[in-house]
Design an enzyme around this catalytic site. Structure first.
Site, PDB file in Angstrom:
ATOM      1  N   HIS A 126      -7.199  35.603  28.422  1.00  0.00           N
ATOM      2  CA  HIS A 126      -7.953  34.907  28.411  1.00  0.00           C
ATOM      3  C   HIS A 126      -9.593  36.187  28.425  1.00  0.00           C
ATOM      4  O   HIS A 126     -10.278  36.063  27.440  1.00  0.00           O
ATOM      5  CB  HIS A 126      -8.825  34.214  29.367  1.00  0.00           C
ATOM      6  CG  HIS A 126     -10.182  33.310  29.884  1.00  0.00           C
ATOM      7  ND1 HIS A 126     -10.103  32.452  30.730  1.00  0.00           N
ATOM      8  CD2 HIS A 126     -11.144  33.208  29.263  1.00  0.00           C
ATOM      9  CE1 HIS A 126     -10.867  31.300  29.589  1.00  0.00           C
ATOM     10  NE2 HIS A 126     -11.776  32.461  29.286  1.00  0.00           N
TER      11      HIS A 126
ATOM     12  N   HIS B   5     -18.233  37.322  33.564  1.00  0.00           N
ATOM     13  CA  HIS B   5     -17.099  36.958  32.642  1.00  0.00           C
ATOM     14  C   HIS B   5     -17.318  37.311  31.434  1.00  0.00           C
ATOM     15  O   HIS B   5     -18.318  36.622  30.622  1.00  0.00           O
ATOM     16  CB  HIS B   5     -16.899  35.659  33.266  1.00  0.00           C
ATOM     17  CG  HIS B   5     -15.801  35.170  31.894  1.00  0.00           C
ATOM     18  ND1 HIS B   5     -14.574  35.008  31.899  1.00  0.00           N
ATOM     19  CD2 HIS B   5     -15.205  33.773  31.167  1.00  0.00           C
ATOM     20  CE1 HIS B   5     -13.155  34.851  31.310  1.00  0.00           C
ATOM     21  NE2 HIS B   5     -14.486  33.811  30.572  1.00  0.00           N
TER      22      HIS B   5
ATOM     23  N   GLU C 278     -18.061  28.321  34.055  1.00  0.00           N
ATOM     24  CA  GLU C 278     -16.928  28.668  35.083  1.00  0.00           C
ATOM     25  C   GLU C 278     -16.859  28.554  36.529  1.00  0.00           C
ATOM     26  O   GLU C 278     -17.294  29.511  36.960  1.00  0.00           O
ATOM     27  CB  GLU C 278     -16.136  30.400  34.346  1.00  0.00           C
ATOM     28  CG  GLU C 278     -15.479  30.371  33.297  1.00  0.00           C
ATOM     29  CD  GLU C 278     -13.932  29.515  33.583  1.00  0.00           C
ATOM     30  OE1 GLU C 278     -13.911  29.377  34.258  1.00  0.00           O
ATOM     31  OE2 GLU C 278     -13.429  29.896  32.337  1.00  0.00           O
TER      32      GLU C 278
ATOM     33  N   HIS D 236     -14.958  37.944  27.363  1.00  0.00           N
ATOM     34  CA  HIS D 236     -13.340  38.389  26.685  1.00  0.00           C
ATOM     35  C   HIS D 236     -13.298  39.454  26.410  1.00  0.00           C
ATOM     36  O   HIS D 236     -13.288  39.779  25.361  1.00  0.00           O
ATOM     37  CB  HIS D 236     -13.387  37.341  25.731  1.00  0.00           C
ATOM     38  CG  HIS D 236     -13.270  35.768  26.339  1.00  0.00           C
ATOM     39  ND1 HIS D 236     -13.948  35.274  25.437  1.00  0.00           N
ATOM     40  CD2 HIS D 236     -13.343  34.973  27.240  1.00  0.00           C
ATOM     41  CE1 HIS D 236     -14.154  34.115  25.882  1.00  0.00           C
ATOM     42  NE2 HIS D 236     -13.414  34.205  27.043  1.00  0.00           N
TER      43      HIS D 236
HETATM   44  O1  2HA Z   1     -18.364  29.893  28.783  1.00  0.00           O
HETATM   45  O2  2HA Z   1     -15.506  31.619  27.976  1.00  0.00           O
HETATM   46  O3  2HA Z   1     -14.230  30.757  29.865  1.00  0.00           O
HETATM   47  C1  2HA Z   1     -17.065  29.631  27.630  1.00  0.00           C
HETATM   48  C2  2HA Z   1     -15.489  31.037  28.477  1.00  0.00           C
HETATM   49  C3  2HA Z   1     -14.967  30.205  29.874  1.00  0.00           C
HETATM   50 ZN    ZN Z   2     -13.770  32.870  29.098  1.00  0.00          ZN
END
Ligand code: 2HA
Ligand code: ZN
Length: 273
Positions: free
Chosen positions: A214, A142, A119, A144
């Site tokens: 996501h 980033h 990313e 999840h």
């Molecule tokens: O790095 O989360 O969005 C893996 C991810 C891509």
């Molecule tokens: Zn991701």
């Protein structure tokens, strides 16, 4: 083996903070396999010896031209690398990169030729925006977070005002510590420039951006701060979900109670720096 961190205690502290946070991401269940990525602007720690370090891998394109990144240095998690491994070995699961003079490519300078996060366009577009606006923010995260991603599977919560209203109304601290709320980016291909552009639009006005189905993207003064931003909003999502699991739609704080917190604590309407 020699490391760029040897005899650089300030830089080591920043990298150790990243490692600490990646442990939290894993423990929270937010970082399956190689999920998530991190970049931190470390330019302030660059000395003459670091500036003279040659590239240790071929120059790579970013995918975007980002004029405010010229000659800047970042620590970036490696693509395909696990957060839980990074927690123990940050310099084998991430690398230090330098942005080239064309502002459209980068080179890895240390410790190992670990290719940065998939990313990277999103992360560096955010870093470019932070530098362009003179922000003191240095970190992008980033990840999840389960409950926030789950909520993004429902049309109601893809309306950013409704999502922010529900999260703010779960507990006063959410409002106090995420006063700009959460922005939403409709589902877009991971790693794409389109995702980077849409994220950038949303982060201008929000603490955290939720990528539909996501994950989240947060910016912070440092990596702990970016983690806290995500954690505060995820806590509210957990409370919402707990109430639903107990069989009821939570009442939420009233709009008057929300306004009172906003006024009494004089909450900012834009990023403080
Ligand atoms: O790095 O989360 O969005 C893996 C991810 C891509
Ligand atoms: Zn991701």
């Amino acid at each position: 083996m020699n490391s760029i961190l040897d005899s650089r205690p300030d830089l080591t502290k920043v990298i150790n903070d990243v490692a600490e946070v990646t442990g939290y991401l894993w423990q929270n269940g937010w970082a399956e396999r190689n999920g998530g990525n991190i970049t931190v602007n470390i330019t302030e720690f660059v000395d003459a010896e670091m500036a003279a370090m040659p590239a240790i891998a071929p120059i790579q394109p970013i995918g975007k031209t980002l004029p405010f990144l010229k000659g800047k240095y970042f620590y970036a998690k490696g693509t395909g690398k696990r957060m839980r491994d990074l927690a123990r070995l940050p310099m084998q699961n991430g690398a230090i990169i330098r942005i080239c003079d064309d502002c459209a490519s980068y080179e890895i300078i240390a410790d190992e030729p670990v290719m940065p996060t998939s990313e990277l366009p999103s992360h560096l577009a955010l870093q470019n925006y932070l530098l362009e606006t003179g922000s003191c923010y240095k970190a992008t995260l980033h990840t999840h977070p389960i409950e926030l991603v789950a909520m993004s599977h429902n049309e109601r919560f893809l309306r950013p005002d409704e999502m922010t209203r529900v999260l703010w109304s779960m507990i006063p601290e959410t409002l106090a510590f995420a006063p700009l709320g959460i922005g939403i980016v409709p589902y877009t291909l991971p790693g794409s420039v389109e995702l980077a552009d849409a994220t950038l639009e949303q982060i201008r006005h929000h603490d955290v951006v939720l990528w539909e189905k996501h994950g989240t993207v947060a910016v912070g003064k440092d990596i702990m701060d970016a983690f806290d931003q995500t954690d505060v909003l995820c806590k509210a999502a957990k409370i919402y979900m707990c109430a639903r699991l107990m069989g009821f739609e939570p009442d939420g704080m009233t709009p008057e109670a929300v306004r009172e917190v906003q006024q009494v604590f004089n909450l900012p309407t834009k990023r403080p720096c």
